[in-house]
Design a protein around this motif. Structure first.
Motif, short mmCIF file in Angstrom:
data_model
loop_
_atom_site.label_atom_id
_atom_site.label_comp_id
_atom_site.label_asym_id
_atom_site.label_seq_id
_atom_site.Cartn_x
_atom_site.Cartn_y
_atom_site.Cartn_z
N SER A 558 2.11 8.68 7.93
CA SER A 558 2.42 7.27 7.67
C SER A 558 1.41 6.30 8.26
O SER A 558 1.29 5.18 7.78
N LYS A 559 0.68 6.71 9.29
CA LYS A 559 -0.20 5.77 9.97
C LYS A 559 -1.49 5.56 9.20
O LYS A 559 -2.13 6.51 8.74
N VAL A 560 -1.89 4.28 9.06
CA VAL A 560 -3.16 3.93 8.44
C VAL A 560 -3.87 2.92 9.33
O VAL A 560 -3.25 2.29 10.19
N SER A 561 -5.16 2.77 9.11
CA SER A 561 -5.95 1.83 9.90
C SER A 561 -6.91 1.08 9.00
O SER A 561 -7.41 1.62 8.00
N CYS A 562 -7.18 -0.17 9.37
CA CYS A 562 -8.25 -0.89 8.70
C CYS A 562 -9.57 -0.29 9.17
O CYS A 562 -9.62 0.47 10.15
N LEU A 563 -10.66 -0.64 8.52
CA LEU A 563 -11.96 -0.04 8.85
C LEU A 563 -12.46 -0.49 10.22
O LEU A 563 -13.27 0.19 10.84
N ARG A 564 -11.98 -1.64 10.71
CA ARG A 564 -12.41 -2.12 12.03
C ARG A 564 -11.83 -1.29 13.18
O ARG A 564 -12.45 -1.16 14.23
N HIS A 565 -10.62 -0.76 13.01
CA HIS A 565 -9.88 -0.21 14.14
C HIS A 565 -9.52 1.27 14.01
O HIS A 565 -8.58 1.74 14.65
N SER A 566 -10.26 2.00 13.20
CA SER A 566 -9.92 3.42 12.99
C SER A 566 -10.05 4.23 14.28
O SER A 566 -9.35 5.22 14.47
N HIS A 567 -10.92 3.80 15.20
CA HIS A 567 -11.11 4.54 16.44
C HIS A 567 -9.93 4.39 17.39
O HIS A 567 -9.82 5.12 18.38
#
Length: 704
Positions: A558-567
């Motif tokens: 379920s978890k996703v991240s924007c490209l800025r905060h994937s880390h």
């Protein structure tokens, strides 16, 4: 009027709409006793330093008087005409022309009860959250509010035969017609003693030729800030804010042409028939005019017309039931949008506004941080909670420009993008408010979106989606300046998107976009289905809606991240992470090309829309032209204590030593929990997040 009556019946089924997710309120109990003591001391010290300059020093904002012809058209076009003057103040007042007399369509006999907030007026400078007040029917609230005003008047002001502001038996516009051009000269400034008290002068003996104080707006304004700034009295009141018009009905009649989200036949995506606009003042006019707050978000010149899902307080109006000293604390609008507030009935409201420049908005935040540093350490987004009210004198002292306006029944207040505003009611009243957005709003929307990402605050809708939707309705872009602004934002979004995609892929993140079938983004409008899908792709870190692409990991369904905060997403190896893209580079470039082409078409063509470049006025604010009438009313007219509707059948409410409201607020505690959206993880057979793989019947549409 049968259609109006039916549409506003209490409890009638309405079209589907979305509930805004509220911020988590700050609980006062999180601070220690010592911290509370230190805070109280800090506020006491700040009061000593203020100097308590007269409130008459606060300049009066602009008031506009449109003609019948202007009021027969689109209010957004009228706002474009006056914006160059009004925006400098952050807020403005609009007085409808003679003949404006809309029916009050609210069913005041509805037995259903609405919730209220318990406001401690004497603690509004402390940033504490509001508790739940009593639940009321409309008539019960009017009874409580009127009794509270009468109690205050009996204690502090004698009876008077002065004209009353807000008396439902005589309309405000009618009563103000007595203020002729001959007596519109500026009223003499109140002396410091007159502003801060009503005792005899040195030359007068007590009781000798001393006029008795009247319950005027000027005196109530003084009373209010005495309570807030000095805490000499403990005043608790119940404020009926954010009452859902789709559940309780609107004060305006409902459109038969489907112009409102509250209309049973709302035209979600369908073009309205080309019918002539009804004549000003007719029964049909009040249903269909875009000055009706149910309709204005869907004006053809409003960006929000593309948002086909109803959102409380955004494109579906909220009702506000106010009483003496009920407060709408300092805030600016969601996504830095415009707002428009109409005063249906009752006693006036005192408004304060701050220009929407970065300098002034940062100044308000600076004052909050200066006087509430301890609270903001624990709650950085305290400003978004709308629970704090600082005196305009305090803001002025810190270099923040402030103006004020008195809103009477039958008048509009408009707030401009990013402009902080706040104020309070002077007695029983009923108002209604909603948001809208002109196409020039784009730069403000960018700033709001970045601020929300900083605080991890979800937006009420996807900024990226709305911008792209605007770009797919190029025929609605009316000036080359708007096209240029939109193209710049599209370029910015594309450049960041492509840069971060490249960095992540070079770092080892797998791009699986070509290997899986993702539902395409719908680009012609934002409907319920689109909004539900957006809710499932919120970045876990900054709560940004991942509209173009997202990073996922094999460790979560379920978890996703924007490209800025994937880390920040997890501690897994980069090899377990993968990129999902909904929008290819070719589509981004084609979208920008369409907008730029539209700008070229408009270049050299005479446009009906006025070109406007915001002027960042940096000097001090002064009284707006024609404000002497407002000052005269503010200082001379007595405020009504009467309810907005007959209340003969309502039983007596219990009084108290402090306020009727405070006694009532201890009796009933609301048990309704605020609705919230949760992302539910569902196991997917292909090991991709189920929330972004759900089958959708989306269609990508382009409208030029």
């Amino acid at each position: 009027m049968e259609a109006t009556k039916s549409a506003n019946n209490c409890g009638e089924q309405r079209p589907t709409k979305r509930i805004r997710t509220p911020s988590q309120p700050f609980q006062a109990g999180s601070a220690s006793v010592e911290e509370e003591r230190m805070l109280a001391q800090a506020i006491a010290n700040s009061r000593k330093d203020q100097g308590r300059e007269p409130l008459t020093s606060i300049p009066v904002g602009p008031t506009f008087y449109p003609t019948v012809e202007e009021f027969s058209g689109d209010p957004l076009l009228y706002l474009e005409k006056i914006r160059s003057v009004a925006e400098k103040y952050g807020i403005c007042k609009i007085v409808p022309p003679k003949g404006w007399n809309p029916p009050f369509a609210l069913n005041v006999d509805c037995p259903k009860k609405f919730q209220t907030k318990d406001q401690s007026i004497h603690r509004l400078q402390e940033g504490i959250s509001f508790g739940d007040g009593s639940d009321y029917t409309v008539k019960e609230y009017q009874k409580m509010s009127s009794d509270w005003s009468k109690e205050w008047k009996n204690k502090h002001y004698p009876a008077s035969d002065k004209p009353s502001l807000g008396d439902p038996k005589s309309s405000i516009p009618g009563s103000l017609e007595n203020v002729t051009s001959e007596n519109q000269s500026p009223a003499a400034p109140l002396s410091s003693s007159a502003e801060e008290g009503s005792g005899p002068t040195k030359e007068e003996k007590p009781g000798e030729n001393v006029p008795q104080p009247k319950m005027t707006p000027a005196n109530l304004e003084r009373d209010y800030w005495d309570i807030v700034e000095t805490q000499r009295q403990d005043i608790d009141i119940d404020y009926g804010n954010d009452v859902d018009t789709s559940e309780f009905g609107s004060g305006f009649p409902i459109s038969d042409r489907g112009r409102s989200h509250n209309s049973p036949n709302f035209h979600a995506g369908q073009s309205e028939e080309e019918l002539p606009e009804p004549a000003f003042g007719t029964e049909e006019y009040y249903k269909e005019t875009f000055w009706n707050l149910n309709n204005i978000p869907n004006s053809k010149n409003s960006v929000l017309r593309h948002v086909k899902v109803g959102i409380n307080g955004i494109n579906v109006p909220w009702l506000y039931f106010g009483c003496l000293f009920s407060t709408f604390c300092w805030h600016n609008e969601d996504n830095y949008m415009y707002s428009i507030n109409y005063h249906h009935k009752g006693s006036p409201k005192q408004w304060y506004g701050v220009p929407g420049t970065k300098q002034d908005a940062d100044g308000v935040e600076r004052v909050f941080k200066s006087y509430l540093s301890m609270k903001m350490r624990d709650v950085p987004d305290l400003l978004h909670h709308i629970t704090t009210s600082f005196s305009p004198r305090l803001l002025n002292k810190d270099g923040v420009r402030v103006c004020k306006l008195l809103q009477n029944a039958g008048e509009y207040i408009v707030t401009f993008p990013r402009a902080f505003h706040g104020g309070f009611s002077m007695g029983p009243n009923c108002g209604e408010a909603v948001n809208f957005a002109l196409q020039d709003w784009i730069p403000h929307a960018v700033d709001a979106n970045e601020r929300y990402r900083t605080f991890g605050r979800p937006s009420v809708f996807s900024h990226d989606r709305l911008v792209y939707t605007m770009a797919h309705h190029t025929n609605e872009l009316r000036t080359k300046e708007i096209c240029k602004s939109l193209a710049q934002e599209l370029h910015r979004l594309m450049q960041e998107e492509l840069l971060l995609r490249k960095k992540l892929i070079n770092a080892g993140v797998r791009d699986v976009s070509k290997d899986v079938e993702l539902p395409p983004n719908r680009l012609d409008q934002l409907d319920e289905e689109s909004a539900d899908y957006d809710d499932k792709r919120l970045c876990h870190s900054c709560k940004h809606i991942c509209f173009f692409s997202a990073v996922c990991c094999e460790c979560s369904d379920s978890k996703v991240s924007c490209l800025r905060h994937s880390h920040y997403m997890c501690r897994c190896s980069i090899k377990r992470k993968y990129l999902l893209s909904w929008t290819p580079e070719s589509e981004m470039r084609a979208t920008i090309s369409r907008v730029e082409k539209r700008g070229e078409e408009l270049n050299g063509r005479k446009s009906a829309a006025p070109s406007y470049v915001p002027s960042f006025h940096k000097g001090p604010l002064e009284d707006a032209a024609g404000s002497s009438k407002d000052r005269l009313i503010h200082q001379t007219y007595e405020v009504s204590v009467q309810p907005i509707c007959p209340i003969d059948s309502v039983p007596e409410l219990v009084s108290s030593d402090t306020s009727i409201c405070s006694s009532r607020s201890q009796e009933v505690v609301s048990d309704a929990a605020a609705a919230s959206h949760k992302i539910q993880g569902v196991t997917s057979s292909n090991n991709l997040p189920a929330n972004v793989m759900l089958s959708q019947n989306f269609t990508s549409a382009t409208t030029d």
